[in-house]
Design a protein around this motif. Structure first.
Motif, PDB file in Angstrom:
ATOM      1  N   ASP A   2       6.217 120.583  61.566  1.00  0.00           N
ATOM      2  CA  ASP A   2       5.658 120.063  60.313  1.00  0.00           C
ATOM      3  C   ASP A   2       4.927 118.750  60.563  1.00  0.00           C
ATOM      4  OD1 ASP A   2       6.664 122.202  58.877  1.00  0.00           O
ATOM      5  OD2 ASP A   2       8.399 121.092  58.078  1.00  0.00           O
ATOM      6  N   TRP A   3       5.513 117.904  61.401  1.00  0.00           N
ATOM      7  CA  TRP A   3       4.906 116.617  61.724  1.00  0.00           C
ATOM      8  C   TRP A   3       3.573 116.836  62.444  1.00  0.00           C
ATOM      9  CZ3 TRP A   3       3.592 113.851  66.111  1.00  0.00           C
ATOM     10  CH2 TRP A   3       3.358 112.497  65.915  1.00  0.00           C
TER      11      TRP A   3
ATOM     12  N   ASP B 238       0.885 117.806  60.065  1.00  0.00           N
ATOM     13  CA  ASP B 238       0.352 116.660  59.329  1.00  0.00           C
ATOM     14  C   ASP B 238      -0.709 115.924  60.149  1.00  0.00           C
ATOM     15  OD1 ASP B 238       1.946 117.148  57.133  1.00  0.00           O
ATOM     16  OD2 ASP B 238       3.453 115.643  57.657  1.00  0.00           O
TER      17      ASP B 238
END
Length: 162
Positions: free
Chosen positions: A119-120, A123
């Motif tokens: 997820d990071w 981003d």
């Protein structure tokens, strides 16, 4: 390049600096996820991630894959074994070789860490299109191949040898 710029190094346009700077910033920022939330060092995270991918590796191979020195890998491996996140098994044929693999608790930990890391990453690359992201990875692979070619002992880097 402007003739006035010959011999002048501008770091913002120097690939080794840019890649090193980006890699360090990414590694430090990502480490906040697994350091604060999961009590893992960068070295430990890299070892766990490679064992998740490859299943079984020697410490020597981990050094090669991660570009970390033997002492750093050994320290991280010992810490992971102490935490029961990885396990060691001596090679049946070569008693000097120890094979490392994830322990069940290491697999469980990665089930929590990996989705957060992905997820990071999403981003970070959200400003790229899917095509740009694929192109970035493809271009990085080409740079890695160029580096591997330079690292090869058969390649001469002396002037006039190209």
């Amino acid at each position: 390049m402007d003739s006035n710029d010959i011999g002048e190094l501008r770091l913002e346009g120097f690939l080794p600096y840019r890649l090193s700077n980006i890699a360090e910033r990414i590694s430090q920022a990502l480490s906040l996820i697994y350091a604060e939330q999961f009590d893992l060092t960068i070295a430990q995270w890299r070892i766990l991630a490679w064992l998740q991918q490859e299943r079984t590796l020697s410490a020597k191979r981990i050094c090669e894959l991660t570009a970390m020195d033997k002492a750093r890998v050994s320290r991280a491996v010992n810490q992971l074994v102490e935490r029961n996140l990885i396990q060691r098994q001596r090679d049946d044929e070569d008693q000097r070789t120890l094979w490392l693999s994830l322990a069940p608790s290491g697999r469980d930990l990665l089930k929590e860490v990996v989705p957060r890391a992905l997820d990071w990453e999403a981003d970070i690359v959200a400003t790229l299109s899917a095509t740009e992201y694929r192109d970035l990875l493809r271009l990085l692979s080409k740079v890695e191949k160029g580096l591997a070619r330079l690292d090869s002992p058969t390649v001469s880097t002396a002037p006039g040898t190209d």
